[in-house]
Design an enzyme around this catalytic site. Structure first.
Site, PDB file in Angstrom:
ATOM      1  N   SER A 126      64.591   2.922  42.348  1.00  0.00           N
ATOM      2  CA  SER A 126      64.459   3.499  41.008  1.00  0.00           C
ATOM      3  C   SER A 126      63.403   2.743  40.220  1.00  0.00           C
ATOM      4  CB  SER A 126      65.803   3.381  40.295  1.00  0.00           C
ATOM      5  OG  SER A 126      65.652   3.632  38.919  1.00  0.00           O
ATOM      6  N   TYR A 149      73.467  -1.654  37.622  1.00  0.00           N
ATOM      7  CA  TYR A 149      72.946  -0.588  38.500  1.00  0.00           C
ATOM      8  C   TYR A 149      71.544  -0.940  38.986  1.00  0.00           C
ATOM      9  CZ  TYR A 149      70.419   3.645  39.736  1.00  0.00           C
ATOM     10  OH  TYR A 149      69.614   4.556  40.373  1.00  0.00           O
ATOM     11  N   LYS A 153      69.788  -1.941  42.892  1.00  0.00           N
ATOM     12  CA  LYS A 153      68.602  -1.356  43.536  1.00  0.00           C
ATOM     13  C   LYS A 153      67.631  -2.462  43.940  1.00  0.00           C
ATOM     14  CE  LYS A 153      69.755   2.897  43.494  1.00  0.00           C
ATOM     15  NZ  LYS A 153      70.119   3.522  44.776  1.00  0.00           N
TER      16      LYS A 153
HETATM   17  P1  NAD Z   1      74.312  11.745  43.259  1.00  0.00           P
HETATM   18  O1  NAD Z   1      75.452  10.991  42.686  1.00  0.00           O
HETATM   19  O2  NAD Z   1      74.215  13.205  43.015  1.00  0.00           O
HETATM   20  O3  NAD Z   1      74.262  11.506  44.844  1.00  0.00           O
HETATM   21  C1  NAD Z   1      74.711  10.304  45.446  1.00  0.00           C
HETATM   22  C2  NAD Z   1      75.693  10.691  46.547  1.00  0.00           C
HETATM   23  O4  NAD Z   1      76.165   9.508  47.187  1.00  0.00           O
HETATM   24  C3  NAD Z   1      76.909  11.431  46.012  1.00  0.00           C
HETATM   25  O5  NAD Z   1      77.060  12.621  46.740  1.00  0.00           O
HETATM   26  C4  NAD Z   1      78.079  10.474  46.270  1.00  0.00           C
HETATM   27  O6  NAD Z   1      79.264  11.167  46.589  1.00  0.00           O
HETATM   28  C5  NAD Z   1      77.558   9.650  47.430  1.00  0.00           C
HETATM   29  N1  NAD Z   1      78.099   8.292  47.542  1.00  0.00           N
HETATM   30  C6  NAD Z   1      78.081   7.304  46.621  1.00  0.00           C
HETATM   31  N2  NAD Z   1      78.588   6.179  47.157  1.00  0.00           N
HETATM   32  C7  NAD Z   1      78.943   6.476  48.433  1.00  0.00           C
HETATM   33  C8  NAD Z   1      79.512   5.733  49.503  1.00  0.00           C
HETATM   34  N3  NAD Z   1      79.840   4.436  49.385  1.00  0.00           N
HETATM   35  N4  NAD Z   1      79.728   6.353  50.683  1.00  0.00           N
HETATM   36  C9  NAD Z   1      79.413   7.665  50.840  1.00  0.00           C
HETATM   37  N5  NAD Z   1      78.861   8.406  49.877  1.00  0.00           N
HETATM   38  C10 NAD Z   1      78.629   7.817  48.687  1.00  0.00           C
HETATM   39  O7  NAD Z   1      72.975  11.006  42.796  1.00  0.00           O
HETATM   40  P2  NAD Z   1      71.449  11.440  42.949  1.00  0.00           P
HETATM   41  O8  NAD Z   1      70.916  11.701  41.597  1.00  0.00           O
HETATM   42  O9  NAD Z   1      71.310  12.453  44.012  1.00  0.00           O
HETATM   43  O10 NAD Z   1      70.837  10.059  43.413  1.00  0.00           O
HETATM   44  C11 NAD Z   1      70.642   9.743  44.783  1.00  0.00           C
HETATM   45  C12 NAD Z   1      70.116   8.325  44.885  1.00  0.00           C
HETATM   46  O11 NAD Z   1      68.909   8.210  44.130  1.00  0.00           O
HETATM   47  C13 NAD Z   1      71.074   7.271  44.307  1.00  0.00           C
HETATM   48  O12 NAD Z   1      71.023   6.125  45.136  1.00  0.00           O
HETATM   49  C14 NAD Z   1      70.491   6.984  42.950  1.00  0.00           C
HETATM   50  O13 NAD Z   1      70.798   5.689  42.515  1.00  0.00           O
HETATM   51  C15 NAD Z   1      69.004   7.141  43.215  1.00  0.00           C
HETATM   52  N6  NAD Z   1      68.243   7.467  41.985  1.00  0.00           N
HETATM   53  C16 NAD Z   1      68.600   8.554  41.240  1.00  0.00           C
HETATM   54  C17 NAD Z   1      67.907   8.829  40.048  1.00  0.00           C
HETATM   55  C18 NAD Z   1      68.295   9.992  39.169  1.00  0.00           C
HETATM   56  O14 NAD Z   1      67.889  10.008  38.004  1.00  0.00           O
HETATM   57  N7  NAD Z   1      69.025  10.989  39.668  1.00  0.00           N
HETATM   58  C19 NAD Z   1      66.857   8.011  39.646  1.00  0.00           C
HETATM   59  C20 NAD Z   1      66.495   6.926  40.446  1.00  0.00           C
HETATM   60  C21 NAD Z   1      67.212   6.672  41.625  1.00  0.00           C
HETATM   61  N1  UFG Z   2      67.902  11.106  25.703  1.00  0.00           N
HETATM   62  C1  UFG Z   2      68.265  11.716  24.518  1.00  0.00           C
HETATM   63  N2  UFG Z   2      69.464  12.356  24.463  1.00  0.00           N
HETATM   64  C2  UFG Z   2      70.325  12.406  25.515  1.00  0.00           C
HETATM   65  C3  UFG Z   2      69.951  11.761  26.737  1.00  0.00           C
HETATM   66  C4  UFG Z   2      68.736  11.111  26.784  1.00  0.00           C
HETATM   67  O1  UFG Z   2      67.517  11.700  23.544  1.00  0.00           O
HETATM   68  O2  UFG Z   2      71.411  12.985  25.411  1.00  0.00           O
HETATM   69  C5  UFG Z   2      66.569  10.464  25.789  1.00  0.00           C
HETATM   70  C6  UFG Z   2      66.622   8.992  26.139  1.00  0.00           C
HETATM   71  O3  UFG Z   2      66.728   8.219  24.968  1.00  0.00           O
HETATM   72  C7  UFG Z   2      65.285   8.827  26.870  1.00  0.00           C
HETATM   73  C8  UFG Z   2      65.073  10.169  27.563  1.00  0.00           C
HETATM   74  O4  UFG Z   2      65.883  11.093  26.844  1.00  0.00           O
HETATM   75  O5  UFG Z   2      64.241   8.644  25.942  1.00  0.00           O
HETATM   76  C9  UFG Z   2      65.494  10.181  29.031  1.00  0.00           C
HETATM   77  O6  UFG Z   2      66.817   9.689  29.143  1.00  0.00           O
HETATM   78  P1  UFG Z   2      67.661   9.860  30.489  1.00  0.00           P
HETATM   79  O7  UFG Z   2      69.019   9.312  30.229  1.00  0.00           O
HETATM   80  O8  UFG Z   2      67.564  11.262  30.976  1.00  0.00           O
HETATM   81  O9  UFG Z   2      66.868   8.978  31.539  1.00  0.00           O
HETATM   82  P2  UFG Z   2      66.492   7.421  31.480  1.00  0.00           P
HETATM   83  O10 UFG Z   2      65.009   7.353  31.518  1.00  0.00           O
HETATM   84  O11 UFG Z   2      67.189   6.708  30.427  1.00  0.00           O
HETATM   85  O12 UFG Z   2      67.163   6.920  32.852  1.00  0.00           O
HETATM   86  C10 UFG Z   2      66.644   7.292  34.107  1.00  0.00           C
HETATM   87  C11 UFG Z   2      67.752   7.314  35.164  1.00  0.00           C
HETATM   88  C12 UFG Z   2      68.303   5.935  35.387  1.00  0.00           C
HETATM   89  C13 UFG Z   2      67.199   4.961  35.648  1.00  0.00           C
HETATM   90  C14 UFG Z   2      66.163   5.023  34.545  1.00  0.00           C
HETATM   91  C15 UFG Z   2      64.998   4.118  34.769  1.00  0.00           C
HETATM   92  O13 UFG Z   2      68.804   8.160  34.752  1.00  0.00           O
HETATM   93  O14 UFG Z   2      69.138   5.972  36.531  1.00  0.00           O
HETATM   94  O15 UFG Z   2      65.673   6.361  34.452  1.00  0.00           O
HETATM   95  O16 UFG Z   2      64.249   4.551  35.847  1.00  0.00           O
HETATM   96  F1  UFG Z   2      67.714   3.708  35.713  1.00  0.00           F
END
Ligand code: NAD
Ligand code: UFG
Length: 339
Positions: A126, A149, A153
């Site tokens: 991330s 979190y 990572k």
């Molecule tokens: P998500 O929660 O939709 O998917 C993660 C999946 O992992 C889920 O289906 C959950 O059931 C499964 N899981 C969690 N722990 C587990 C375990 N111990 N064993 C088996 N299954 C397990 O999340 P996502 O948005 O698809 O994110 C996927 C990956 O990308 C995550 O590692 C997340 O940290 C990373 N990531 C996501 C974002 C974002 O904004 N969505 C941003 C940066 C990184």
């Molecule tokens: N925001 C609002 N209202 C809301 C939610 C978010 O105004 O209800 C704003 C936040 O303040 C920010 C922007 O929208 O300015 C994006 O916020 P998000 O929560 O959608 O995303 P973030 O950038 O805060 O977080 C994301 C991922 C995290 C990761 C982070 C840094 O969700 O997992 O990027 O990479 F850690």
């Protein structure tokens, strides 16, 4: 050559879209996901979109004995490791839950890979691993996190890097995602968060779908174009394709490489709300609230490294991100629940 990829966390938001991309590119997939934050229905939808099977092992990936059994039943050419908990606020409240799950899952997976001679790993990292958030952010920028979190990572990246160093046949790609949003064009798969969403796009989507009253904009006094937070939103389908590019690269290299997956463009909260209104035709009322603790003013990628080495770049614009998100919402007002 038909290659088989183990996709941990494959039933989740990014994992399900990546399964579609893998299957459409001719890979076979096997998913290990205990469904703690997803539904099996997402994989049924992946099967519907692609017409191909998606075997699911509903195991905890940090349970090494259970995971080892899965490795014993298939020959995997590579692993894409999505499984992990991802809610920043929850990680602050329950740090041990996050360290235990996210680190043990990575360690258990690497142990199985070594035992079964699976040499290629793509890891979901991330942009939260960057301490210095001077944008555009390049891969070399200083690392450091503000919440557990993020540390899971960064620590997982370190564990992977150290393991690869002493196992020269291994190839690992660390993908640092920016803000994934949007949904598959079919509207069959998309983001389905539990409860009230923490992230901006799922929140807007619920407001546009009439499930929530109004968007709470967290602060309009940042030093940005309109005072609201700026982020690098990337379409989840572009992100999924980034995993295909990473696999191609990993199959022909060894060692560990990190890549930003972002568009390089920053959009403010108000710009996203405006784009959503235009793309959907729906009302998106909002109010300005105080800043959310821990948020930064702006955060966007320098994606050049991925362009140069992976030959990948994001193709979809903010309108498409909003339109596909709304389409998913319209077809599935309660997410995967109703099926
Ligand atoms: P998500 O929660 O939709 O998917 C993660 C999946 O992992 C889920 O289906 C959950 O059931 C499964 N899981 C969690 N722990 C587990 C375990 N111990 N064993 C088996 N299954 C397990 O999340 P996502 O948005 O698809 O994110 C996927 C990956 O990308 C995550 O590692 C997340 O940290 C990373 N990531 C996501 C974002 C974002 O904004 N969505 C941003 C940066 C990184
Ligand atoms: N925001 C609002 N209202 C809301 C939610 C978010 O105004 O209800 C704003 C936040 O303040 C920010 C922007 O929208 O300015 C994006 O916020 P998000 O929560 O959608 O995303 P973030 O950038 O805060 O977080 C994301 C991922 C995290 C990761 C982070 C840094 O969700 O997992 O990027 O990479 F850690």
């Amino acid at each position: 050559m038909n290659r088989t990829i183990l996709v941990t966390g494959g039933a989740g938001y990014i994992g399900s879209h990546t399964c579609v991309a893998l299957l459409e590119a001719g890979y076979s997939v096997v998913v290990a996901d205990d469904l703690r934050n997803s539904k099996e229905e997402s994989l049924k939808r992946v099967e519907k979109i692609t017409g191909k099977p998606v075997p699911l092992y509903p195991i905890d990936v940090s349970d090494e004995i259970a995971l080892d059994r899965v490795f014993g039943q298939h020959h995997f050419d590579a692993v894409i490791h999505f499984a992990g908990l991802k809610a920043v606020g929850e990680s602050v409240a329950e740090p041990l839950l996050y360290y235990r799950n996210n680190l043990n899952a990575t360690i258990s997976l690497l142990s199985c890979m070594l035992r079964h001679h699976v040499n290629v790993l793509v890891f979901s990292s991330s942009a939260t691993v960057y301490r210095d958030i001077t944008s555009p952010i390049s891969e070399e920028q200083e690392k450091g996190c503000t919440n557990p979190y993020g540390w899971t990572k960064l620590m997982s990246e370190q564990i992977i890097t150290d393991t690869v160093k002493t196992n020269p046949n291994l190839s690992a790609i660390l993908l640092r995602y920016f803000n994934p949003i949007g949904a598959h064009d079919s509207g069959l798969i998309g983001e389905d968060p539990n409860g009230i969403p923490n992230n901006l796009l799922p929140y807007i989507t619920k407001v546009a779908g009439g499930k929530l009253d109004k968007v709470h904009v967290f602060g309009n006094d940042y030093d940005t174009k309109d005072g609201t937070g700026v982020r690098d939103y990337i379409h989840v389908v572009d992100l999924a394709n980034g995993h295909l590019a990473a696999l191609d690269y990993a199959f022909s290299h060894t060692g560990t490489e990190a890549f930003n997956l972002g568009t390089g463009n920053g959009y403010s909260v108000l710009e996203v709300i405006d784009a959503y209104r235009k793309a959907s035709g729906a009302e998106v009322p909002y109010v300005i609230d105080p800043r959310r603790p821990g948020d930064v003013a702006q955060n966007f990628a320098n994606p050049k490294r991925a362009h140069d080495l992976l030959h990948w770049e994001a193709k979809r614009d903010i309108m498409n991100m909003c339109a596909t998100s709304y389409h998913w919402q319209q077809l599935n007002p309660n997410g995967y629940e109703e099926s």
